[in-house]
Each structure stands twice: as C-alpha cells, then as structure tokens.
Design an enzyme around this catalytic site. Structure first.
Site, PDB file in Angstrom:
ATOM      1  N   ASP A  32       0.613  -0.714   0.080  1.00 34.15           N
ATOM      2  CA  ASP A  32      -0.162   0.208  -0.225  1.00 34.15           C
ATOM      3  C   ASP A  32       0.782   0.858  -0.262  1.00 34.15           C
ATOM      4  O   ASP A  32       1.731   1.276   1.161  1.00 34.15           O
ATOM      5  CB  ASP A  32      -0.980  -0.061   0.886  1.00 34.15           C
ATOM      6  CG  ASP A  32      -2.190   1.208   1.426  1.00 34.15           C
ATOM      7  OD1 ASP A  32      -2.564   1.963   0.729  1.00 34.15           O
ATOM      8  OD2 ASP A  32      -1.733   2.196   1.961  1.00 34.15           O
ATOM      9  N   TYR A  37       2.539  10.285  -0.075  1.00 32.63           N
ATOM     10  CA  TYR A  37       3.924   9.624  -0.064  1.00 32.63           C
ATOM     11  C   TYR A  37       5.454   9.490  -0.623  1.00 32.63           C
ATOM     12  O   TYR A  37       6.199   9.635   0.082  1.00 32.63           O
ATOM     13  CB  TYR A  37       3.595   7.719   0.243  1.00 32.63           C
ATOM     14  CG  TYR A  37       2.973   7.357   0.804  1.00 32.63           C
ATOM     15  CD1 TYR A  37       1.911   8.165   1.789  1.00 32.63           C
ATOM     16  CD2 TYR A  37       2.672   6.344   1.389  1.00 32.63           C
ATOM     17  CE1 TYR A  37       0.737   8.024   2.109  1.00 32.63           C
ATOM     18  CE2 TYR A  37       1.472   6.370   1.960  1.00 32.63           C
ATOM     19  CZ  TYR A  37       0.676   6.937   2.289  1.00 32.63           C
ATOM     20  OH  TYR A  37      -0.823   5.941   3.611  1.00 32.63           O
ATOM     21  N   LYS A  62      -2.780   5.823  -4.023  1.00 27.77           N
ATOM     22  CA  LYS A  62      -3.791   6.901  -3.241  1.00 27.77           C
ATOM     23  C   LYS A  62      -3.939   8.047  -5.011  1.00 27.77           C
ATOM     24  O   LYS A  62      -2.342   8.359  -4.562  1.00 27.77           O
ATOM     25  CB  LYS A  62      -3.699   6.980  -1.994  1.00 27.77           C
ATOM     26  CG  LYS A  62      -3.764   6.048  -1.156  1.00 27.77           C
ATOM     27  CD  LYS A  62      -3.684   5.662   0.629  1.00 27.77           C
ATOM     28  CE  LYS A  62      -3.538   4.826   1.202  1.00 27.77           C
ATOM     29  NZ  LYS A  62      -2.168   4.774   1.543  1.00 27.77           N
ATOM     30  N   HIS A  95      -7.959   9.354  -1.304  1.00 30.22           N
ATOM     31  CA  HIS A  95      -6.925   9.009  -0.229  1.00 30.22           C
ATOM     32  C   HIS A  95      -7.353   9.742   0.955  1.00 30.22           C
ATOM     33  O   HIS A  95      -7.632   9.978   2.126  1.00 30.22           O
ATOM     34  CB  HIS A  95      -5.495  10.024  -0.168  1.00 30.22           C
ATOM     35  CG  HIS A  95      -4.044   9.800   0.949  1.00 30.22           C
ATOM     36  ND1 HIS A  95      -3.151   9.788  -0.327  1.00 30.22           N
ATOM     37  CD2 HIS A  95      -4.539   9.417   2.005  1.00 30.22           C
ATOM     38  CE1 HIS A  95      -2.174   9.726   1.694  1.00 30.22           C
ATOM     39  NE2 HIS A  95      -3.335   9.502   2.013  1.00 30.22           N
TER      40      HIS A  95
HETATM   41  P1  NDP Z   1       1.492   1.138  11.748  1.00 35.75           P
HETATM   42  O1  NDP Z   1       0.663   1.031  12.559  1.00 35.75           O
HETATM   43  O2  NDP Z   1       1.387   0.322  10.581  1.00 35.75           O
HETATM   44  O3  NDP Z   1       2.669   1.715  12.837  1.00 35.75           O
HETATM   45  C1  NDP Z   1       4.139   1.605  12.060  1.00 35.75           C
HETATM   46  C2  NDP Z   1       5.114   1.833  13.432  1.00 35.75           C
HETATM   47  O4  NDP Z   1       5.424   0.697  13.839  1.00 35.75           O
HETATM   48  C3  NDP Z   1       6.188   2.553  12.678  1.00 35.75           C
HETATM   49  O5  NDP Z   1       6.439   3.509  13.155  1.00 35.75           O
HETATM   50  C4  NDP Z   1       7.590   1.735  13.275  1.00 35.75           C
HETATM   51  O6  NDP Z   1       8.582   1.279  12.497  1.00 35.75           O
HETATM   52  C5  NDP Z   1       6.883   0.079  14.512  1.00 35.75           C
HETATM   53  N1  NDP Z   1       6.672  -1.055  13.962  1.00 35.75           N
HETATM   54  C6  NDP Z   1       5.939  -1.699  12.877  1.00 35.75           C
HETATM   55  N2  NDP Z   1       6.153  -3.122  13.035  1.00 35.75           N
HETATM   56  C7  NDP Z   1       6.191  -3.218  14.433  1.00 35.75           C
HETATM   57  C8  NDP Z   1       6.825  -3.949  15.219  1.00 35.75           C
HETATM   58  N3  NDP Z   1       6.586  -5.661  15.529  1.00 35.75           N
HETATM   59  N4  NDP Z   1       6.627  -3.811  16.585  1.00 35.75           N
HETATM   60  C9  NDP Z   1       6.954  -2.529  16.987  1.00 35.75           C
HETATM   61  N5  NDP Z   1       7.294  -1.504  16.333  1.00 35.75           N
HETATM   62  C10 NDP Z   1       5.820  -1.840  15.212  1.00 35.75           C
HETATM   63  O7  NDP Z   1       0.979   2.395  11.556  1.00 35.75           O
HETATM   64  P2  NDP Z   1       0.824   3.452  10.088  1.00 35.75           P
HETATM   65  O8  NDP Z   1       0.418   4.787  10.347  1.00 35.75           O
HETATM   66  O9  NDP Z   1       2.431   3.414   9.295  1.00 35.75           O
HETATM   67  O10 NDP Z   1       0.169   2.695   9.229  1.00 35.75           O
HETATM   68  C11 NDP Z   1       0.317   1.511   7.904  1.00 35.75           C
HETATM   69  C12 NDP Z   1       0.254   2.401   6.939  1.00 35.75           C
HETATM   70  O11 NDP Z   1      -1.489   2.723   6.490  1.00 35.75           O
HETATM   71  C13 NDP Z   1       1.217   2.947   6.473  1.00 35.75           C
HETATM   72  O12 NDP Z   1       1.977   3.437   6.182  1.00 35.75           O
HETATM   73  C14 NDP Z   1       0.097   3.508   5.195  1.00 35.75           C
HETATM   74  O13 NDP Z   1       0.434   2.785   4.060  1.00 35.75           O
HETATM   75  C15 NDP Z   1      -1.395   3.407   5.945  1.00 35.75           C
HETATM   76  N6  NDP Z   1      -1.849   4.294   6.212  1.00 35.75           N
HETATM   77  C16 NDP Z   1      -3.041   4.693   5.499  1.00 35.75           C
HETATM   78  C17 NDP Z   1      -2.924   6.934   5.604  1.00 35.75           C
HETATM   79  C18 NDP Z   1      -4.520   7.462   5.178  1.00 35.75           C
HETATM   80  O14 NDP Z   1      -4.687   8.027   5.054  1.00 35.75           O
HETATM   81  N7  NDP Z   1      -5.548   6.120   4.522  1.00 35.75           N
HETATM   82  C19 NDP Z   1      -2.670   7.247   6.905  1.00 35.75           C
HETATM   83  C20 NDP Z   1      -2.060   6.785   7.140  1.00 35.75           C
HETATM   84  C21 NDP Z   1      -1.557   5.359   6.601  1.00 35.75           C
HETATM   85  P3  NDP Z   1       9.362   0.954  11.705  1.00 35.75           P
HETATM   86  O15 NDP Z   1       9.257   0.905  10.452  1.00 35.75           O
HETATM   87  O16 NDP Z   1      10.932   1.329  12.393  1.00 35.75           O
HETATM   88  O17 NDP Z   1       9.714  -0.161  12.132  1.00 35.75           O
END
Ligand code: NDP
Length: 281
Positions: A32, A37, A62, A95
């Site tokens: 995704d 982004y 998106k 989006h």
């Molecule tokens: P997530 O809930 O996926 O959390 C991501 C965070 O968690 C990062 O800081 C990552 O750090 C950390 N992380 C990931 N896996 C682990 C783990 N197993 N243990 C501990 N920490 C972990 O949040 P997001 O906001 O990134 O949401 C996911 C996706 O949703 C986005 O990447 C995007 O594709 C989508 N999105 C869509 C939006 C919209 O408006 N449509 C808005 C926001 C997100 P690290 O990378 O350092 O591991």
C-alpha cells in the site's frame, strides 16, 4: 487482495526499495503506497527487481486531493502508474474526501469509475470516508467502492464508518493497524504497543503486541497494512496466521476504544490546509 499488506507511509524513498524487497522476500504480496508518500517509484523498482511476478503482487495506491477532478484524477492515474512502472493498478483509491468541495470529490471518483471501465485499474475505493461521505458518494456513484481505508486500531476503531461500509459491501481496511499514529504524533494517546491489556493477550499466545493487534483486525474481517522498514518486524507482522484470538481476547481489545482520533479530522481536510503538489512521473 491479500488481507495483509505492507504500508509505506513515512518510509523515506531511499529506504523504500529495501523495505518492499524485505516484504516480498518474507511473503507479502500486497503493498500500500500513495502519490502523496513520494515513494511510488521505489515501490515499483523493488517489485520489478524481485523474483516475484508482477501479477502476483497486489499494488494499491492513492490519489491526493490536489489531483481531484475528472480530468485531474485521470491524469493522476498516469502519474502513479508511470512512477510505479506498471500499465494497470490493482487498486486505486481517493486518499481523503474533500468535504468542503464534495463535487470535486465526486468528479474524482467518476474518473476512478472510468479507469475501472477501461481496465486501467482492477478495483477502486476510498479512504477516510465517514458515514456522511459514503452516503453522499453512494447516492451518485455507479460502482460501490471496494474498500474504505480508515484509521483503525484498538484505541480508535471507527465502528460507525466501518460497519456502515461493510453492510454495503465496502471492506474496511485498517491504517495504523498497530497504532502507529498513537506514537508518532501528539494525539494524546499512549503507545498502543505498550498497552498492558494487549501485552497480556500477547503473552498468553506467545506473540508480540503488534501481532495481536493485526490478528484482532483480521479476525474482525478487516484488511490490515502495517508499516515497517525493519526486515525482522516486516516478517513478524506477517507471522499472524498460526494463532487464533478467543472471543474474550477480541472483547478485551474492543474495550480499549478511547474515542480519540490520531489522524486529521476528515472534515478539516481542505486544499488550503493539506495542499501537496504531486510531481509528474
Ligand atoms: P502502523 O500501525 O503500521 O505502525 C507503524 C509504526 O510501527 C512504525 O513506527 C514502525 O517502525 C513500527 N512498527 C512496525 N512493526 C512493528 C513491530 N512489529 N513492533 C514494534 N514496532 C513496529 O502505522 P502507519 O501509520 O504506518 O500505518 C500503516 C500504513 O497505513 C501506512 O504505512 C500507510 O500505508 C497507511 N496509512 C494510510 C493513511 C491514510 O490516510 N489513508 C494514513 C496513515 C497510514 P519501524 O518502521 O521503525 O519498524
């Protein structure tokens, strides 16, 4: 569409190729991304360079609000597909709604319907659409959106929008499914990964808190798209198909709702506050 995909929001372009490569190696077949982004090109490069056949990877992206409008959104497809290096997208979604200019949102969606009819995209959908936005869209649309991507984690579950959509065949897809938004923005939340209730369920199953939140989302019938740039976490987040949460476990997580959104208020999204020009391919 595989129910679990890799998210790449806030993954810097120079780390995106490695993250997507690690995901494909771990077995992910759904990525995704979004025009906003700034990393579609690197997502496409990683997929092209991998041994996995393009047809076996589900690519979701998106359209940003600056590109809303019929002609503009048709062109937004060209920009995204060009950067991703593909002729066809598996899923293209809006989006955000532009609640202050919903006509423009509807014109953008009409362009998605055209792209679907022309075979340029295999499915279309929306993101951050609340019940009133879905209602207004369904009133005019000819194609029901395949999904609505929403902020959904144990602290903010959006049952109204998710259930309203699900009853009409619109799959809820959870962004920040492990509560990412609860710890990288000042949303007044504590970090969901450190929640004691989730921790206790995780300990019981010999799994991590992230895995429990993802499993909770999947067992509620949602798609989940966790983000990580770290190969061991990318693999960990996919390793959620060998255990089952009980009704009691699910209820424990359901009970963590705070009513506090981490992301922007959908009705506060305007071109003035969230403007971002999307470059050509
Ligand atoms: P997530 O809930 O996926 O959390 C991501 C965070 O968690 C990062 O800081 C990552 O750090 C950390 N992380 C990931 N896996 C682990 C783990 N197993 N243990 C501990 N920490 C972990 O949040 P997001 O906001 O990134 O949401 C996911 C996706 O949703 C986005 O990447 C995007 O594709 C989508 N999105 C869509 C939006 C919209 O408006 N449509 C808005 C926001 C997100 P690290 O990378 O350092 O591991």
């Amino acid at each position: 569409m595989p129910a679990l995909g890799l998210g790449v929001f806030q993954t810097p372009p120079d780390e995106t190729r490695d993250a997507v490569t690690a995901a494909l190696d771990a077995g992910y077949r759904h990525i995704d991304t979004a025009a906003a982004y700034g990393n579609e090109r690197e997502v496409g490069e990683a997929i092209a360079a991998s041994d996995v056949h393009r047809a076996d990877v589900f690519i979701e992206t998106k359209v940003w609000i600056n590109d809303f409008g019929y002609a503009e959104t048709l062109h937004a497809f060209e920009k995204s597909a060009g950067k991703l290096g593909v002729d066809q997208l598996d899923l293209l979604i809006l989006h955000q709604a532009l609640p202050g200019d919903f006509e423009r949102t509807l014109e953008a969606y009409r362009a998605l319907e055209t792209l679907l009819a022309d075979g340029k995209v295999r499915a279309i959908g929306v993101s951050n659409f609340m019940v009133e936005h879905l209602t207004a869209l369904l009133d005019r649309a000819t194609v029901v959106p395949a999904l609505n991507q929403l902020e959904i984690h144990p602290y903010f579950q959006q049952n109204a929008a998710a259930d309203f959509g699900a009853e009409r065949g619109i799959l809820p897809q959870a962004w920040s499914p492990i509560g990412g938004i609860t710890f990288y923005r000042d949303s007044g939340h504590v970090n969901a990964l450190e929640d004691p209730t989730i921790g206790a369920v995780a300990e019981k199953h010999g799994k991590s808190p992230a895995q429990v939140m993802l499993r909770w989302g999947l067992q509620h019938g949602r798609s989940v798209i966790p983000k990580s740039t770290k190969p061991h976490r990318i693999a960990e987040n996919l390793d959620v198909f060998d255990f089952e949460l009980s009704a009691e476990d699910l209820a424990a997580l359901d009970g963590l709702e705070t009513g506090k959104r981490g992301g922007p208020e959908p009705d506060a999204v305007t071109l003035e506050t969230f403007s971002r020009e999307i470059p050509e391919a």
